[in-house]
Design an enzyme around this catalytic site. Structure first.
Site, PDB file in Angstrom:
ATOM      1  N   ASP A  62      -6.095   4.935   6.918  1.00  0.00           N
ATOM      2  CA  ASP A  62      -5.953   3.524   7.265  1.00  0.00           C
ATOM      3  C   ASP A  62      -4.495   3.101   7.180  1.00  0.00           C
ATOM      4  O   ASP A  62      -3.652   3.802   6.616  1.00  0.00           O
ATOM      5  CB  ASP A  62      -6.819   2.640   6.364  1.00  0.00           C
ATOM      6  CG  ASP A  62      -6.402   2.730   4.890  1.00  0.00           C
ATOM      7  OD1 ASP A  62      -6.107   3.849   4.432  1.00  0.00           O
ATOM      8  OD2 ASP A  62      -6.378   1.690   4.207  1.00  0.00           O
TER       9      ASP A  62
ATOM     10  N   GLU B 129      -7.429   2.785   1.750  1.00  0.00           N
ATOM     11  CA  GLU B 129      -6.466   2.943   0.661  1.00  0.00           C
ATOM     12  C   GLU B 129      -5.585   1.714   0.511  1.00  0.00           C
ATOM     13  O   GLU B 129      -5.108   1.418  -0.589  1.00  0.00           O
ATOM     14  CB  GLU B 129      -5.596   4.179   0.919  1.00  0.00           C
ATOM     15  CG  GLU B 129      -4.699   4.589  -0.245  1.00  0.00           C
ATOM     16  CD  GLU B 129      -3.334   3.917  -0.252  1.00  0.00           C
ATOM     17  OE1 GLU B 129      -2.627   4.021  -1.274  1.00  0.00           O
ATOM     18  OE2 GLU B 129      -2.959   3.297   0.766  1.00  0.00           O
TER      19      GLU B 129
END
Length: 361
Positions: free
Chosen positions: A79, A133
Site C-alpha cells: 500500500d 501498513e
C-alpha cells in the site's frame, strides 16, 4: 503457463526489477484499496511451481518448502499513502519519480523478481506482500498475519524491504504516544482571576520537553538516538472564556534496549504529578545482527549496519522471536513526498546484494 485473468495487470516477474517497480507503482494501491495489486501479485506468483501461494485478505504469501535447514522471511507492504498528482511514474535520468517508488514498491519489485527466479535457494524462503501498513496499526496486514497465521512469519531471520538507501538498518526504535491533561477552572476572561487557565499550565510541560536531553544508547553495537517531542496541543472553549482543559500530546521514540513498560515508566517519572494517558505504544526491535544468517547477509551486502530510528514492522518479527533488519532501495527522507523518487542504482544494488547473499551462505 496457465492463462491469466484478462482483467488483471500482467506483471513480468522475469524482467527487470526497475521495470517492475514502474508497473507496481502504476497500480494505484492507497491503503484500503490494495485488492487490484494483490490480485496481480497473486496471479503472477501462482505460475511458479516452486512456490506455495497463500492469500489472506489483501496479503499474499509465497514460500518454498524444500526442507532446508533454515528459513528466511522477506517482506514488504504493497500500500501507499494517498496519490497527489504523482502517478503514473515517470523516469528522469537515473531516477523513477512517483507515488510508491520509495515507500516501498521498489523493494517489493526486488522481492518479486527474486521470488520468481530463486527456485533452488540454499535456505527456504517466505515472501510476504501485505496490506495496510500506512494506516492504523490494528489494520496492518502483517499484524493480522501475526495474530491469525503466525506460522507464516516463522523463520530464522527476516528482512523488511523498507527504504534504507540500499544499506542495512538493524532493528528499530520503539514509539509511545501519551497525552498530558491539564485541568483548570473555567471563568469569564474579563474576570480571569476567579478562574485558572489550563493552557497556561502547558508552559511547564513544554519547558520540561524543551530542557530534556534525549539519550543515545548503544544496543548490540548500534547507537540509537531517542527523541521526546510535543506533537500536538489542544485547548480552549471560546474567545471570552478561560479554558479549564488543555492537552499536550507527546511522542517518545525510545531505544530498543528499553521495553515499552520501561518507556512509559520513564515518562511518568518525567511528568510526575500530571495526569498522563497512554494512547499508543509499540515495542522496538533489537538489531538481531549477532545471528549467523544476519552476519552472512551483512557481509554480502557491504558489511556495515546502521540503526533504524523510526518504528517499522521489523518489530513484529522480533516479537515472534525472529531477528529482523530493514534493507531496501530508496531514501527514507523521500518517502511520502509529492516528488517521491528512487535512484535506479539502489534498486539494482538491492537485487544484486540479495542474490549475492543467497548464493554464498
Amino acid at each position: 503457463m496457465p492463462a491469466r485473468d484478462s482483467d488483471l495487470p500482467v506483471l513480468d516477474l522475469a524482467g527487470s526489477a526497475v521495470d517492475l517497480t514502474v508497473a507496481l507503482c502504476d497500480i494505484e494501491s492507497v491503503s484500503g484499496n490494495e485488492a487490484a495489486i494483490a490480485d496481480a501479485i497473486e496471479a503472477s506468483l501462482a505460475i511458479y511451481p516452486h512456490l506455495e501461494v497463500i492469500r489472506d485478505g489483501d496479503a499474499v504469501v509465497a514460500r518454498t518448502n524444500l526442507g532446508r535447514a533454515s528459513r528466511v522471511v522477506i517482506a514488504g507492504h504493497i500500500d501507499t499513502v494517498p496519490v497527489n498528482a504523482n502517478l503514473p511514474v515517470r523516469r528522469e535520468g537515473d531516477e523513477l519519480i512517483g507515488r510508491g517508488t520509495v515507500d516501498m514498491k521498489a523493494g517489493v519489485a526486488v522481492a518479486l523478481v527474486l521470488a520468481a527466479d530463486l527456485s533452488e535457494p540454499p535456505v527456504d524462503l517466505t515472501w510476504i506482500f501485505y496490506d495496510n501498513e500506512e494506516v492504523s496499526s490494528d489494520l496492518n496486514g502483517l499484524g493480522r498475519l501475526a495474530r491469525t497465521r503466525p506460522e507464516l512469519l516463522a523463520g530464522d531471520f527476516a528482512i523488511l524491504g523498507e527504504p534504507t538507501s540500499a544499506t542495512v538498518e538493524g532493528g528499530c526504535n520503539g514509539t509511545a504516544r501519551v497525552e498530558v491533561r491539564l485541568s483548570g477552572i473555567r471563568a469569564h476572561s474579563a474576570r480571569s482571576w476567579v478562574g485558572h487557565n489550563a493552557i497556561h499550565d502547558a508552559a511547564e510541560v513544554l519547558r520540561i520537553l524543551k530542557d530534556y536531553e534525549p539519550e543515545q544508547l548503544e544496543v548490540d553495537g548500534l547507537v540509537y538516538r531517542e527523541g521526546l517531542n510535543a506533537v500536538a496541543i489542544t485547548g480552549g472553549v471560546a474567545g471570552n472564556v478561560i479554558p479549564d482543559q488543555a492537552v499536550v500530546t507527546i511522542n517518545y521514540r525510545f531505544a530498543p534496549s528499553r521495553s515499552g513498560e520501561q518507556a512509559i515508566a520513564h515518562l511518568r517519572e518525567l511528568f510526575d504529578g500530571y495526569e498522563l494517558t497512554v494512547t499508543d505504544l509499540a515495542e522496538g526491535a533489537r538489531p538481531g545482527l549477532d545471528e549467523p544468517l544476519a552476519q552472512d547477509f551483512l557481509a554480502a551486502v557491504g558489511g556495515v549496519a546502521h540503526p533504524k530510528y523510526g518504528w517499522t514492522d521489523v518489530a513484529r518479527f522480533s516479537a515472534h522471536g525472529v531477528p529482523a533488519v530493514n534493507y531496501g532501495p530508496g531514501d527514507p527522507l523521500r518517502a511520502h513526498a509529492d516528488d517521491e523518487r528512487v535512484n535506479i542504482a539502489e534498486i539494482i544494488a538491492c537485487e544484486q546484494g540479495l542474490r549475492a547473499w543467497l548464493g554464498t551462505h
